[in-house]
Scaffold this active site. Structure first.
Site, PDB file in Angstrom:
ATOM      1  NE  ARG A 294       9.672   3.431  19.926  1.00  8.71           N
ATOM      2  CZ  ARG A 294      10.366   2.369  20.241  1.00  8.71           C
ATOM      3  NH1 ARG A 294      11.407   2.462  21.058  1.00  8.71           N
ATOM      4  NH2 ARG A 294      10.026   1.184  19.788  1.00  8.71           N
TER       5      ARG A 294
ATOM      6  CE1 TYR B 201       9.565   8.953  10.706  1.00  6.39           C
ATOM      7  CE2 TYR B 201       9.134   7.466  12.520  1.00  6.39           C
ATOM      8  CZ  TYR B 201       9.001   7.793  11.197  1.00  6.39           C
ATOM      9  OH  TYR B 201       8.304   6.977  10.355  1.00  6.39           O
ATOM     10  N   GLY B 202       8.159  10.497  15.281  1.00  4.46           N
ATOM     11  CA  GLY B 202       7.340   9.606  16.131  1.00  4.46           C
ATOM     12  C   GLY B 202       7.579   9.742  17.616  1.00  4.46           C
TER      13      GLY B 202
ATOM     14  CE  LYS C  96       4.515   3.956  22.052  1.00  2.00           C
ATOM     15  NZ  LYS C  96       5.055   3.007  21.130  1.00  2.00           N
TER      16      LYS C  96
ATOM     17  CG  HIS D 264       3.881  -0.757  24.058  1.00  2.00           C
ATOM     18  ND1 HIS D 264       4.930  -1.412  23.434  1.00  2.00           N
ATOM     19  CD2 HIS D 264       3.337   0.054  23.130  1.00  2.00           C
ATOM     20  CE1 HIS D 264       5.005  -1.005  22.175  1.00  2.00           C
ATOM     21  NE2 HIS D 264       4.060  -0.122  21.959  1.00  2.00           N
TER      22      HIS D 264
ATOM     23  CB  SER E 246       7.755  -1.325  18.622  1.00  2.00           C
ATOM     24  OG  SER E 246       7.696  -0.569  19.801  1.00  2.00           O
ATOM     25  CB  ALA E 247       6.822  -3.163  14.251  1.00  2.00           C
ATOM     26  CB  CYS E 248       4.955  -7.382  17.747  1.00  2.00           C
ATOM     27  SG  CYS E 248       6.749  -7.512  17.667  1.00  2.00           S
ATOM     28  N   GLY E 249       2.070  -6.162  15.878  1.00  2.00           N
ATOM     29  CA  GLY E 249       0.685  -6.482  15.559  1.00  2.00           C
ATOM     30  C   GLY E 249      -0.407  -5.874  16.414  1.00  2.00           C
TER      31      GLY E 249
ATOM     32  CB  THR F  50      -2.113  -0.891  14.621  1.00  2.00           C
ATOM     33  OG1 THR F  50      -1.335  -0.020  15.426  1.00  2.00           O
ATOM     34  CG2 THR F  50      -3.125  -0.089  13.812  1.00  2.00           C
ATOM     35  CG  ASN F  51      -2.356  -5.073  11.310  1.00  2.00           C
ATOM     36  OD1 ASN F  51      -3.038  -5.127  10.297  1.00  2.00           O
ATOM     37  ND2 ASN F  51      -1.223  -4.392  11.376  1.00  2.00           N
TER      38      ASN F  51
ATOM     39  CG  ASP G  14       1.287   2.301  20.684  1.00  2.00           C
ATOM     40  OD1 ASP G  14       1.792   1.244  20.278  1.00  2.00           O
ATOM     41  OD2 ASP G  14       1.963   3.269  21.098  1.00  2.00           O
TER      42      ASP G  14
ATOM     43  CG  ASN H 217       9.255   2.892  12.218  1.00  2.00           C
ATOM     44  OD1 ASN H 217       8.259   2.286  12.621  1.00  2.00           O
ATOM     45  ND2 ASN H 217       9.758   3.932  12.882  1.00  2.00           N
TER      46      ASN H 217
ATOM     47  NE  ARG I  81       5.625   3.469  13.150  1.00  2.00           N
ATOM     48  CZ  ARG I  81       5.318   2.635  14.141  1.00  2.00           C
ATOM     49  NH1 ARG I  81       4.113   2.628  14.680  1.00  2.00           N
ATOM     50  NH2 ARG I  81       6.221   1.794  14.602  1.00  2.00           N
TER      51      ARG I  81
HETATM   52  P1  GTP Z   1       3.798  -0.174  16.961  1.00  2.00           P
HETATM   53  O1  GTP Z   1       2.932   0.904  16.403  1.00  2.00           O
HETATM   54  O2  GTP Z   1       5.218  -0.054  16.562  1.00  2.00           O
HETATM   55  O3  GTP Z   1       3.664  -0.315  18.439  1.00  2.00           O
HETATM   56  O4  GTP Z   1       3.358  -1.551  16.214  1.00  2.00           O
HETATM   57  P2  GTP Z   1       2.094  -2.532  16.378  1.00  2.00           P
HETATM   58  O5  GTP Z   1       2.333  -3.465  17.506  1.00  2.00           O
HETATM   59  O6  GTP Z   1       0.841  -1.753  16.388  1.00  2.00           O
HETATM   60  O7  GTP Z   1       2.179  -3.405  15.031  1.00  2.00           O
HETATM   61  P3  GTP Z   1       1.268  -3.391  13.706  1.00  2.00           P
HETATM   62  O8  GTP Z   1      -0.116  -3.880  13.946  1.00  2.00           O
HETATM   63  O9  GTP Z   1       1.399  -2.063  13.069  1.00  2.00           O
HETATM   64  O10 GTP Z   1       2.003  -4.488  12.817  1.00  2.00           O
HETATM   65  C1  GTP Z   1       3.378  -4.393  12.509  1.00  2.00           C
HETATM   66  C2  GTP Z   1       3.694  -5.257  11.317  1.00  2.00           C
HETATM   67  O11 GTP Z   1       3.358  -6.621  11.586  1.00  2.00           O
HETATM   68  C3  GTP Z   1       2.929  -4.847  10.057  1.00  2.00           C
HETATM   69  O12 GTP Z   1       3.777  -4.926   8.935  1.00  2.00           O
HETATM   70  C4  GTP Z   1       1.818  -5.873   9.989  1.00  2.00           C
HETATM   71  O13 GTP Z   1       1.378  -6.091   8.661  1.00  2.00           O
HETATM   72  C5  GTP Z   1       2.461  -7.116  10.605  1.00  2.00           C
HETATM   73  N1  GTP Z   1       1.458  -7.978  11.294  1.00  2.00           N
HETATM   74  C6  GTP Z   1       0.472  -7.563  12.128  1.00  2.00           C
HETATM   75  N2  GTP Z   1      -0.296  -8.597  12.554  1.00  2.00           N
HETATM   76  C7  GTP Z   1       0.232  -9.711  11.995  1.00  2.00           C
HETATM   77  C8  GTP Z   1      -0.120 -11.100  12.063  1.00  2.00           C
HETATM   78  O14 GTP Z   1      -1.069 -11.516  12.725  1.00  2.00           O
HETATM   79  N3  GTP Z   1       0.675 -11.958  11.352  1.00  2.00           N
HETATM   80  C9  GTP Z   1       1.733 -11.522  10.604  1.00  2.00           C
HETATM   81  N4  GTP Z   1       2.450 -12.430   9.958  1.00  2.00           N
HETATM   82  N5  GTP Z   1       2.090 -10.218  10.519  1.00  2.00           N
HETATM   83  C10 GTP Z   1       1.352  -9.314  11.195  1.00  2.00           C
HETATM   84  C1  SPV Z   2       6.388   2.026  18.825  1.00  2.00           C
HETATM   85  O1  SPV Z   2       7.560   2.034  18.404  1.00  2.00           O
HETATM   86  O2  SPV Z   2       5.996   1.219  19.688  1.00  2.00           O
HETATM   87  C2  SPV Z   2       5.417   2.979  18.251  1.00  2.00           C
HETATM   88  C3  SPV Z   2       5.907   4.008  17.328  1.00  2.00           C
HETATM   89  O3  SPV Z   2       4.252   2.910  18.600  1.00  2.00           O
HETATM   90  S1  SPV Z   2       6.623   5.355  18.162  1.00  2.00           S
HETATM   91  O4  SPV Z   2       5.556   6.327  18.414  1.00  2.00           O
HETATM   92  O5  SPV Z   2       7.640   5.928  17.265  1.00  2.00           O
HETATM   93  O6  SPV Z   2       7.194   4.941  19.408  1.00  2.00           O
HETATM   94 MN    MN Z   3       3.906   1.127  20.010  1.00  2.00          MN
END
Ligand code: GTP
Ligand code: SPV
Ligand code: MN
Length: 592
Positions: free
Chosen positions: A80, A208-209, A217, A237, A259-262, A264-265, A286, A373, A375
């Protein structure tokens, strides 16, 4: 080139407003062909084969990754672009200091100049989509016009796309208009503009995304948050997850992490081995649309039907379900390749890369093999933990809202807000280290209220006021919490194992909602005592749990001062009650 005359005749006549808009856009963009998407599996296969033939998609090993393909994006187009994303309201203050702004008339002139003739030699795809279950009163529809077949494939996995959506649009007599072209991918000619007052989006120059899949978004957060304010709900979000205990009770949590703070996991978490009888059900990973229900509880639907998830870090240990889910019928974007044509990324414990995400022979000197990033796009139904209620028209009742961020220091593993208003302050005070999900610098702490800094379609001051108003409508509001999986020791190592073990924290959260877990009062809220969290078998370093549960009043005073300065940017629009709540919070840390 896709030709589907039978689609043109049937779909093109289903809604007069959609057809009129398609004609208008075609006059401006001058495509060679117009293709109405019906959303069928057959259509998906045809478009995928065309992209493979044109080498715009690369095939992956059909034995180990059946139905999977790889897309390598332009290296200047990998995330983004927040500095090129605008909210164009008539009144600048309505967009607020949290958004970039241009006057709508000027924005249209600028964008239409870019779109003029941009689809010559290309196909214009009409993508009707529904955000949310087709038959949910909470769902909202849109039409994306795009010249990218890659976008069409992604939209098919991420949304309820095609004929059924168009039928609903004809019933609703209302839809969000999203116009997208990849243009020439020149970053100088790349803009993502939102017109919430017109329910429209114009995006040019990126494939992209979140820049290009306009249902995500752009619609489901920026435009929807605006609609939600006028209609009395919230577009957030947030992941939505159901946690089933051994007694068979399921508690639903909605969690907002940047974003990318966990997200999905956490939404797909696998319980630790010692948690016999616990099950996790994913509703969304998400985005959550939250509605006050007649019974005074808050109900959530996931407007999406697929996941656009971060690949690096996904492996059999961190996230077995995700790892299994993406082994078939998945679009990978910007990962690396092994010698036998399997996708590869950092964090995989098997295989090794020979081609990097830019299609070059892999050389560690060029940086990671897969883009940070990179995906996967995959249908949610492929998740082994797909919730039975993911398609429920009325959504799921939310017991707890959890905010979080990526903080090396300061924020403890978990704490609970005193009440809804305090919870709104906790959410408004979220700050987090930036990640590769956006093109700016990575690892810089910035304020990211409710994890919505890049996504709120209007002034944060008004947004916080709206949060307070929604809470006032709830007889049984969710309890509000804050978590931090990313606190580090002095050597820079994560203090908390994270992933599946996060269930240990969620368990305390659920027990707090039930009123059965203990806590102690601190200057920032209620924290568990070390003994209240189940850390058995974790093998945490001595003192780690105490460090994870430390509240340092001096550091928090600095934090609250920072929040106060941030609020000042929003002036009179910040609700007085929220300012008063911040003053009490400041007083508590000063006297702690
Ligand atoms: P967006 O799709 O960008 O909104 O991201 P998201 O919030 O869904 O994050 P996602 O679950 O994809 O995790 C992002 C990164 O953080 C990945 O590289 C994961 O492996 C890592 N991660 C997720 N959960 C944890 C956790 O509990 N601890 C640690 N150390 N890393 C984590
Ligand atoms: C984010 O960045 O929070 C995502 C990926 O979920 S994107 O769809 O590119 O915004
Ligand atoms: Mn997101």
């Amino acid at each position: 080139m896709a030709t589907a005359t039978q689609h043109v005749t049937s779909l093109a006549t289903m809604d007069r407003d959609v057809s009129a808009w398609v004609d208008e856009v075609a006059r401006l963009t001058q495509p060679d062909h117009i293709f109405w998407c019906d959303g069928s599996d057959a259509e998906y296969q045809v478009l995928q084969r065309e992209l493979l033939a044109a080498k715009e998609l690369l095939p992956l090993n059909p034995q180990s990754f059946p139905g999977c393909v790889l897309s390598l994006s332009n290296p200047s187009d990998v995330a983004r672009v927040e500095h090129l994303t605008f909210v164009c309201t008539k009144n600048k203050d309505d967009a607020g200091p949290n958004n970039h702004w241009i006057a709508p008339a000027q924005a249209h002139v600028q964008m239409d100049a870019l779109f003029a003739g941009c689809m010559q030699g290309r196909t214009l795809y009409v993508v009707p989509y529904c955000m949310g279950p087709i038959d949910s009163p909470f769902s909202r529809c849109g039409v994306e016009i795009t010249d990218s077949a890659y976008v069409v494939l992604n939209m098919k996995l991420m949304t309820r796309m095609g004929r059924a959506a168009l039928e609903r649009i004809a019933r609703d007599a209302k839809f969000v208009r999203g116009l997208h072209s990849t243009g020439d991918l020149n970053p100088q000619r790349r803009f993502i503009m939102h017109f919430p007052e017109e329910l429209s989006i114009k995006s040019f120059g990126s494939g992209y995304g979140g820049n290009a899949l306009l249902g995500k978004k752009c619609h489901a957060l920026r435009i929807a948050s605006w609609q939600a304010r006028t209609e009395g709900w919230l577009a957030e979000h947030m992941l939505i997850v159901g946690i089933e205990n051994p007694q068979g009770e399921i508690y639903y949590l909605a969690c907002a992490f940047p974003s990318a703070c966990g997200k999905t996991n956490l939404a797909m978490l696998i319980p630790p081995a010692s948690y016999k009888g616990w099950k996790i059900w994913t509703v969304g990973d998400d985005i959550a649309w939250l509605h006050p229900g007649k019974d005074g509880r808050l109900y959530a639907i996931n407007p999406e039907s697929g996941y656009f998830g971060v690949v690096p870090g996904t492996n059999a240990k961190t996230n077995r379900n995700a790892y299994d889910m993406i082994r078939r019928d998945t679009i990978f974007t910007n990962v690396a390749l092994t010698a036998d044509n399997q996708p590869w990324w950092e964090g995989l414990t098997e295989g090794k890369p020979v081609i990097d995400w830019q299609g070059r022979p892999y050389d560690p000197a060029n940086g990671p093999a897969a883009h940070a990033n990179s995906r996967f796009t995959v249908a949610a139904k492929q998740n082994p933990g797909y919730s039975k209620l993911a398609d429920a028209p009325g959504g799921v009742p939310i017991s707890a809202i959890v905010f979080g961020g990526r903080r090396r220091t300061l924020a403890p593993l978990v704490y609970q807000a005193r009440n809804w208003l305090h919870g709104v302050l906790v959410g408004a005070g979220v700050a987090s280290e930036t990640t590769a999900a956006a093109t700016d610098a990575v690892g810089v702490v910035r304020r990211d209220p409710m994890a919505m800094k890049p996504f709120a379609g209007y002034n944060f001051g008004d947004y916080w006021a709206h949060w307070i108003n929604v809470g006032a409508k709830l007889k049984s509001p969710p309890q509000i919490f804050h978590v931090n999986w990313f606190r580090r020791d002095s050597a820079g190592k994560f203090l908390w194992p994270g992933y599946g073990d996060n269930l240990r924290v969620l368990r305390w959260i659920i027990d707090r909602c039930k009123g059965t877990a203990k806590a102690h009062d601190t200057a920032i809220g209620y924290l568990p005592n070390a003994a209240d969290l189940d850390v058995q078998g974790l093998g945490l370093a001595p003192g780690a749990i105490d460090e994870l549960l430390t509240v340092n009043p001096e550091l928090w005073q600095v934090e609250f001062d920072g929040i106060q300065e941030y609020f000042a940017e929003f002036g009179e629009r910040v609700p007085a009650s929220l300012k008063a709540e911040l003053q009490s919070a400041l007083l508590r840390v000063r006297t702690a």
